[in-house]
Design a protein around this motif. Structure first.
Motif, PDB file in Angstrom:
ATOM      1  N   ARG A  97     -18.397  -4.942  -3.258  1.00  0.00           N
ATOM      2  CA  ARG A  97     -17.627  -3.713  -3.091  1.00  0.00           C
ATOM      3  C   ARG A  97     -16.906  -3.372  -4.379  1.00  0.00           C
ATOM      4  N   PRO A  98     -16.833  -2.099  -4.749  1.00  0.00           N
ATOM      5  CA  PRO A  98     -16.200  -1.724  -6.018  1.00  0.00           C
ATOM      6  C   PRO A  98     -14.768  -2.222  -6.156  1.00  0.00           C
ATOM      7  N   ASP A  99     -13.995  -2.196  -5.065  1.00  0.00           N
ATOM      8  CA  ASP A  99     -12.609  -2.647  -5.179  1.00  0.00           C
ATOM      9  C   ASP A  99     -12.529  -4.132  -5.510  1.00  0.00           C
ATOM     10  N   LEU A 100     -13.406  -4.936  -4.892  1.00  0.00           N
ATOM     11  CA  LEU A 100     -13.407  -6.374  -5.165  1.00  0.00           C
ATOM     12  C   LEU A 100     -13.918  -6.671  -6.568  1.00  0.00           C
ATOM     13  N   VAL A 101     -14.938  -5.905  -7.006  1.00  0.00           N
ATOM     14  CA  VAL A 101     -15.474  -6.091  -8.354  1.00  0.00           C
ATOM     15  C   VAL A 101     -14.396  -5.805  -9.394  1.00  0.00           C
ATOM     16  N   LEU A 102     -13.699  -4.680  -9.245  1.00  0.00           N
ATOM     17  CA  LEU A 102     -12.680  -4.313 -10.223  1.00  0.00           C
ATOM     18  C   LEU A 102     -11.474  -5.253 -10.172  1.00  0.00           C
ATOM     19  N   LEU A 103     -11.106  -5.700  -8.982  1.00  0.00           N
ATOM     20  CA  LEU A 103     -10.018  -6.680  -8.889  1.00  0.00           C
ATOM     21  C   LEU A 103     -10.402  -7.993  -9.572  1.00  0.00           C
ATOM     22  N   SER A 104     -11.667  -8.371  -9.471  1.00  0.00           N
ATOM     23  CA  SER A 104     -12.143  -9.581 -10.154  1.00  0.00           C
ATOM     24  C   SER A 104     -12.027  -9.420 -11.663  1.00  0.00           C
ATOM     25  N   GLY A 105     -12.433  -8.250 -12.160  1.00  0.00           N
ATOM     26  CA  GLY A 105     -12.310  -7.998 -13.595  1.00  0.00           C
ATOM     27  C   GLY A 105     -10.863  -7.993 -14.053  1.00  0.00           C
ATOM     28  N   VAL A 112      -2.078   7.081  -7.973  1.00  0.00           N
ATOM     29  CA  VAL A 112      -2.391   6.339  -6.745  1.00  0.00           C
ATOM     30  C   VAL A 112      -1.565   6.865  -5.584  1.00  0.00           C
ATOM     31  N   LEU A 113      -0.269   7.081  -5.819  1.00  0.00           N
ATOM     32  CA  LEU A 113       0.607   7.573  -4.757  1.00  0.00           C
ATOM     33  C   LEU A 113       0.208   8.988  -4.326  1.00  0.00           C
ATOM     34  N   THR A 114      -0.181   9.815  -5.278  1.00  0.00           N
ATOM     35  CA  THR A 114      -0.576  11.185  -4.940  1.00  0.00           C
ATOM     36  C   THR A 114      -1.856  11.202  -4.127  1.00  0.00           C
ATOM     37  N   VAL A 115      -2.840  10.418  -4.558  1.00  0.00           N
ATOM     38  CA  VAL A 115      -4.110  10.365  -3.817  1.00  0.00           C
ATOM     39  C   VAL A 115      -3.868   9.893  -2.388  1.00  0.00           C
ATOM     40  N   GLY A 116      -3.045   8.861  -2.217  1.00  0.00           N
ATOM     41  CA  GLY A 116      -2.737   8.372  -0.873  1.00  0.00           C
ATOM     42  C   GLY A 116      -2.084   9.430  -0.013  1.00  0.00           C
ATOM     43  N   ALA A 117      -1.119  10.161  -0.584  1.00  0.00           N
ATOM     44  CA  ALA A 117      -0.453  11.223   0.173  1.00  0.00           C
ATOM     45  C   ALA A 117      -1.417  12.345   0.531  1.00  0.00           C
ATOM     46  N   LEU A 118      -2.310  12.675  -0.375  1.00  0.00           N
ATOM     47  CA  LEU A 118      -3.257  13.765  -0.114  1.00  0.00           C
ATOM     48  C   LEU A 118      -4.249  13.401   0.993  1.00  0.00           C
ATOM     49  N   TYR A 119      -4.581  12.117   1.120  1.00  0.00           N
ATOM     50  CA  TYR A 119      -5.425  11.687   2.246  1.00  0.00           C
ATOM     51  C   TYR A 119      -4.749  12.027   3.577  1.00  0.00           C
ATOM     52  N   ARG A 166      -4.872   5.202   9.153  1.00  0.00           N
ATOM     53  CA  ARG A 166      -6.328   5.120   9.037  1.00  0.00           C
ATOM     54  C   ARG A 166      -6.859   6.051   7.957  1.00  0.00           C
ATOM     55  N   ALA A 167      -6.139   7.154   7.713  1.00  0.00           N
ATOM     56  CA  ALA A 167      -6.597   8.117   6.711  1.00  0.00           C
ATOM     57  C   ALA A 167      -6.488   7.562   5.299  1.00  0.00           C
ATOM     58  N   LEU A 168      -5.618   6.592   5.090  1.00  0.00           N
ATOM     59  CA  LEU A 168      -5.457   6.002   3.763  1.00  0.00           C
ATOM     60  C   LEU A 168      -6.664   5.136   3.443  1.00  0.00           C
ATOM     61  N   ASN A 169      -7.462   5.580   2.497  1.00  0.00           N
ATOM     62  CA  ASN A 169      -8.621   4.794   2.076  1.00  0.00           C
ATOM     63  C   ASN A 169      -8.130   3.744   1.085  1.00  0.00           C
ATOM     64  N   VAL A 170      -7.776   2.596   1.614  1.00  0.00           N
ATOM     65  CA  VAL A 170      -7.139   1.560   0.797  1.00  0.00           C
ATOM     66  C   VAL A 170      -8.066   1.109  -0.321  1.00  0.00           C
ATOM     67  N   GLN A 171      -9.378   1.006  -0.030  1.00  0.00           N
ATOM     68  CA  GLN A 171     -10.308   0.550  -1.060  1.00  0.00           C
ATOM     69  C   GLN A 171     -10.315   1.476  -2.267  1.00  0.00           C
ATOM     70  N   VAL A 172     -10.277   2.785  -2.012  1.00  0.00           N
ATOM     71  CA  VAL A 172     -10.265   3.744  -3.118  1.00  0.00           C
ATOM     72  C   VAL A 172      -8.973   3.605  -3.919  1.00  0.00           C
ATOM     73  N   LEU A 173      -7.855   3.442  -3.240  1.00  0.00           N
ATOM     74  CA  LEU A 173      -6.573   3.284  -3.928  1.00  0.00           C
ATOM     75  C   LEU A 173      -6.559   2.007  -4.770  1.00  0.00           C
ATOM     76  N   VAL A 174      -7.153   0.948  -4.261  1.00  0.00           N
ATOM     77  CA  VAL A 174      -7.231  -0.303  -5.023  1.00  0.00           C
ATOM     78  C   VAL A 174      -8.136  -0.134  -6.238  1.00  0.00           C
ATOM     79  N   VAL A 175      -9.255   0.569  -6.055  1.00  0.00           N
ATOM     80  CA  VAL A 175     -10.164   0.830  -7.181  1.00  0.00           C
ATOM     81  C   VAL A 175      -9.411   1.549  -8.302  1.00  0.00           C
ATOM     82  N   ILE A 176      -8.650   2.579  -7.932  1.00  0.00           N
ATOM     83  CA  ILE A 176      -7.912   3.344  -8.936  1.00  0.00           C
ATOM     84  C   ILE A 176      -6.883   2.451  -9.637  1.00  0.00           C
ATOM     85  N   ALA A 177      -6.104   1.719  -8.859  1.00  0.00           N
ATOM     86  CA  ALA A 177      -5.038   0.895  -9.436  1.00  0.00           C
ATOM     87  C   ALA A 177      -5.610  -0.206 -10.328  1.00  0.00           C
ATOM     88  N   ALA A 178      -6.669  -0.872  -9.876  1.00  0.00           N
ATOM     89  CA  ALA A 178      -7.270  -1.947 -10.673  1.00  0.00           C
ATOM     90  C   ALA A 178      -7.911  -1.391 -11.939  1.00  0.00           C
TER      91      ALA A 178
END
Length: 611
Positions: A31-39, A63-70, A465-477
């Motif tokens: 998964r992209p979030d796990l790959v980027l967190l590994s890096g 990250v905060l804006t994207v989460g709020a927009l979801y 449920r609307a918060l796509n946590v994986q996408v937020l993690v991808v952005i932050a990582a």
């Protein structure tokens, strides 16, 4: 060689990590979030970046804006605020050119206000249903829907997470951040050009795959069979698990028909005389079952003639497109325990435009796979309620899936729909407040999300449920990895190397080069990761040339968003791949003119306005 020799040890470590990330993302190793967190972890452990630098992305305004927009988008979706647009979007006509203009223009407009991903999720099932009624192939409509949403997302800062990432990175590095309508100068001409391209003939490059129904449905009858429990059966009184019927290896029990009821085949369901057991799998499994005492055939044998076509009764059917961030990616249905975890049974899998012919239970799932799921009528409410981490979209395949089984639910839906004007008003106020500069977009988005919850447009559970946590993690990582590219001097070295190649051609050629490299990365490692990796290089290029940072920030934002050549570069392309029955190559065939159009417009307008 001199450039390579001047790289520090930290820079070489960063080069190795970035190359490893690109390889892992291209090869779909995780998964992209796990790959980027590994890096990110590798850079942190080796000391290339400090803990503060590594985790600063998690508090970045992007990250905060994207989460709020979801959450804001979920409020609009749950109130069905856009449902009244159906009469505007879908006309009773089979002429493709005017039809494309009719739904692509509003799609692009809405994508600039609400974020393009939920717009595609909301419109895809409506477009499928309309295409079915008009006998128009879905393959002629779904890519235009995605491309309209992509270019519409370029028209404002909030239209896509990529724009917000670029703005957040620039602000964090001390540059003047992008404002709400900075991208509009490029986005509107690009959106109009792409729409005109399809309307004026680009639709002829789209494949004609016939019926809009998924190809996998054509094989369901061949894979399904039924047997009946007779009075002498020893399994009467046993549960499905005790009878050993849940999974036969080459077939599995989907449901049980008991009189007029269709029951889920849970392991604890007790079997009774007269039950009709419906299986999905190979007919060899049926022959083995018929050798058991107390089980008999209920339908004609292959080759037997019958005046009436065989029709299997099922629970409601859904289409579900697997998201790139889903736990299902890389797993089989059995490993994911799909029946218990998702409360449904997968009857078939469609990959690109072809059904998977092997046993569905042992097939390794991929992002973009379209599943035909048999499930109770609340499956859609549970898995399409704004969450994008498991499925990009969930759409009913028959009317039963749309019918509530509880009158109170219907009344509740009516009450929620009455809040649609409020949801639209809150969204409009958010955009207007940010546009006139009364407050930053992160503030207006956060307040609007909170008001959506407090006013009942979306419940707290739905917001979560609307918060796509994986996408937020991808952005932050990715932001942390981008920091390593900058602080190790790698960005400056890459910029000097690129300028050495384009020396003597001026900043316009440098802009085009940045666009092409960003766009290439987008097509192979997705838009957000490409934006984060390229922005430090772009800013270093602007500094070396003495050019305005905003010019090179905008070119990265547009280049990272304009994914028209592959389905994996932008998630809306993956969302429509299954419903449209597309092959991987279909995107490149129809997308290269759109790519050239947007690149030419972007470089030209940025050169005129900012260079």
């Amino acid at each position: 060689m001199a450039v390579l020799a001047s790289l520090s040890a930290d820079a070489w470590i960063t080069v190795g990590v970035v190359l490893g990330l690109v390889t892992a993302l291209v090869s779909d190793l995780g998964r992209p979030d796990l790959v980027l967190l590994s890096g990110l972890s590798a850079l942190l452990v080796t000391g290339v970046i400090s803990p503060q630098q590594a985790f600063a992305g998690f508090s970045n305004s992007a990250v905060l804006t994207v989460g709020a927009l979801y959450i804001v988008a979920a409020g609009v979706q749950h109130t069905d605020a856009l449902g009244r647009l159906d009469r505007v979007l879908f006309a009773n006509t089979s002429r493709l050119s005017p039809l494309l203009a009719r739904f692509m223009v509003p799609t692009a407009f809405l994508s600039g206000l609400l974020n393009n991903t939920p717009i595609v999720a909301m419109l895809t099932p409506r477009l499928q249903e309309w295409a079915d009624e008009q006998n128009i192939p879905a393959s002629k409509l779904m890519i235009p829907l995605s491309y309209a949403a992509i270019t519409g997302g370029m028209t404002t800062l909030v239209g896509t997470s990529t724009n917000l990432i670029v703005a957040g990175l620039m602000e964090a590095e001390g540059y003047e951040p992008l404002h709400l309508f900075d991208v509009t100068w490029i986005g509107i001409p690009s959106a109009l050009a792409v729409i005109a391209y399809f309307v004026m003939g680009g639709h002829r490059l789209l494949p004609d795959r016939g019926t809009p129904a998924p190809a996998v449905e054509e094989e369901l009858d061949e894979n399904m069979f039924e047997v009946k429990v007779t009075v002498q059966s020893p399994i009467i009184g046993q549960t499905v698990a005790e009878a050993g019927l849940r999974d036969l290896g080459d077939a599995y029990l989907t449901h049980v028909r008991r009189g007029k009821q269709v029951l889920q085949a849970t392991p604890r369901l007790t079997l009774e005389q007269g039950d009709v057991l419906t299986f999905n799998g190979r007919l060899a499994a049926r022959e083995r079952l018929l050798k058991r005492p107390g089980l008999k055939r209920t339908l004609p044998s292959p080759g037997e003639r019958t005046d009436d076509p065989v029709r299997y009764e099922t629970l409601p059917l859904y289409e579900a497109v697997i998201a790139e961030s889903s736990d299902l990616v890389g797993s089989t249905l059995g490993e994911a325990n799909f029946r218990e975890e998702y409360q449904g049974v997968v009857l078939g899998i469609q990959r690109e435009n072809e059904p998977v012919t092997g046993p569905v239970g042992t097939t390794k799932l991929q992002a973009g796979d379209l599943l035909i799921v048999e499930a109770p009528s609340d499956f859609g409410q549970r898995w399409s309620s704004g969450s994008r981490d498991e499925f990009y979209l969930v759409a009913p395949r028959d009317g039963r899936a749309l019918t509530s089984t509880n009158g109170q639910d219907d009344e509740g839906d009516d009450d929620r729909e009455a809040l649609a004007p409020l949801a639209l008003a809150l969204t409009g106020a958010m955009v207007l407040t940010a546009a006139v500069g009364l407050a930053p977009i992160v503030t207006t988005a956060f307040v609007t999300a909170l008001l959506m919850i407090l006013t009942g447009c979306v419940t707290a559970a739905e917001a979560q449920r609307a918060l796509n946590v994986q996408v937020l993690v991808v952005i932050a990582a990715a932001l942390g990895i981008g920091k390593a590219i900058e602080t190790t001097g790698l960005a400056q070295q890459a910029a000097e190397g690129m300028l050495g190649i384009t020396e003597g051609y001026g900043p316009v050629v440098a802009l085009a080069s940045i666009y092409l490299l960003t766009n290439l990365l987008t097509e192979i490692i997705t838009n957000n990761a490409a934006a984060v990796l390229m922005l430090p290089i772009s800013m270093a290029t602007a500094s070396t040339l003495g050019a305005p940072p905003i010019a090179f920030g905008l070119i990265v934002a547009i280049g990272a968003s304009a994914s028209f050549l592959t389905p994996i570069g932008y998630q809306t392309n993956l969302m429509v791949m299954g419903p449209g029955g597309y092959r991987f190559s279909d995107y490149a065939k129809v997308g290269w003119p759109a790519t050239l159009l947007v690149m030419t417009i972007s470089v030209m307008i940025i050169s005129i306005l900012w260079l």
